[in-house]
Design an enzyme around this catalytic site. Structure first.
Site, PDB file in Angstrom:
ATOM      1  CG  ASP A 171      -0.351  -0.176   2.405  1.00  0.00           C
ATOM      2  OD1 ASP A 171       0.970  -0.329   2.507  1.00  0.00           O
ATOM      3  OD2 ASP A 171      -1.045  -0.104   3.391  1.00  0.00           O
ATOM      4  CE1 TYR A 206       7.741   3.750   0.756  1.00  0.00           C
ATOM      5  CE2 TYR A 206       7.548   5.260  -1.477  1.00  0.00           C
ATOM      6  CZ  TYR A 206       8.031   4.104  -0.808  1.00  0.00           C
ATOM      7  OH  TYR A 206       8.991   3.584  -1.264  1.00  0.00           O
ATOM      8  CG  PHE A 244       8.450   0.156  -4.184  1.00  0.00           C
ATOM      9  CD1 PHE A 244       8.836  -0.286  -3.004  1.00  0.00           C
ATOM     10  CD2 PHE A 244       7.841  -0.946  -5.204  1.00  0.00           C
ATOM     11  CE1 PHE A 244       8.151  -1.714  -2.643  1.00  0.00           C
ATOM     12  CE2 PHE A 244       7.410  -2.092  -4.538  1.00  0.00           C
ATOM     13  CZ  PHE A 244       7.835  -2.678  -3.439  1.00  0.00           C
ATOM     14  CG  HIS A 296       9.437  -5.808   0.887  1.00  0.00           C
ATOM     15  ND1 HIS A 296       9.734  -4.604   1.304  1.00  0.00           N
ATOM     16  CD2 HIS A 296       8.231  -5.445   0.240  1.00  0.00           C
ATOM     17  CE1 HIS A 296       8.998  -3.532   1.204  1.00  0.00           C
ATOM     18  NE2 HIS A 296       8.083  -4.221   0.382  1.00  0.00           N
TER      19      HIS A 296
END
Length: 224
Positions: free
Chosen positions: A67, A69, A80, A188
């Site tokens: 989701d 920031y 990102f 990740h």
């Protein structure tokens, strides 16, 4: 609000025609209330920025995030990515380090990844909104169905595409992806997991090798 009114590409008709009206209404009703009552990111006009910058017809690579920031001024609708002038989040720092190691790209000052999106890299979060300092709070309002609809539509493209899936939430979508597409997986890029195989995974060169093998233009990943 009409949920998809800010989408200006072919994605608008794709989503409007495929998603159940009940799902669209559920998301719309929820967001109208939360944007009034809380600090929600990204701004409403940028919720679908990923779909506006990378239309369906041009999509060659998909990078799935979780989701947005949840800090002030960070999110602008691309997974990102952060706006120009915003301090780089730890995960993005690690992505750019891997980019440098993989392709020799110079480390950029800005973490704005619009340059990728404009070349056919769909930077899509699986959940498209969040509230300040509350990661994951907009799970299960219907965004997951939107992401699944995007994947289902991309499955129908004749042209194979590359999926870059970092971390288990993104990799949970593998079963939905047509096997004709190239799927690149790694842990990740967050500091908690980046040293477990994210570094050294070379996603950028691998993506370009696949595109070139199918006579498709590779991505200029360097941001400087």
């Amino acid at each position: 609000m009409e949920l998809f009114h800010t989408i200006e590409t072919d994605w608008k008709d794709i989503l409007s025609s495929r998603l159940e009206k009940e799902t669209i209404k559920k998301i719309t009703d929820f967001l109208e209330k939360r944007y009034d009552e809380a600090i929600v990111y990204p701004p409403q006009q940028e919720i679908f920025q990923a779909l506006n910058l990378t239309c369906y017809a041009d999509t060659k690579v998909v990078i799935l995030g979780q989701d947005p920031y949840h800090g002030p001024g960070q999110s602008h609708g691309l997974a990102f990515s952060v706006r120009d002038g915003v301090k780089l989040p730890p995960s993005l720092k690690n992505i750019l380090k891997e980019l440098q190691n993989d392709l020799g790209c110079e480390l950029p000052v800005s973490g704005n990844l619009t340059h990728w999106a404009k070349q056919g890299v769909l930077m899509l979060n699986t959940i498209l909104t969040v509230e300040e300092k509350s990661p994951g709070v907009h799970k299960n309002i219907g965004w997951e169905q939107v992401t699944d609809t995007v994947i289902d539509a991309l499955n129908e493209k004749n042209q194979p595409i590359v999926y870059i899936l970092w971390g288990k939430p993104a990799q949970s979508k593998i079963k939905r992806i047509n096997p004709k597409h190239k799927i690149l997986t790694a842990p990740h890029p967050s500091p908690l997991s980046s040293y477990r195989g994210f570094f050294g995974s070379k996603p950028f060169s691998q993506a370009n090798a696949f595109l070139e093998s199918h006579q498709l233009l590779s991505i200029d990943w360097c941001l400087v």
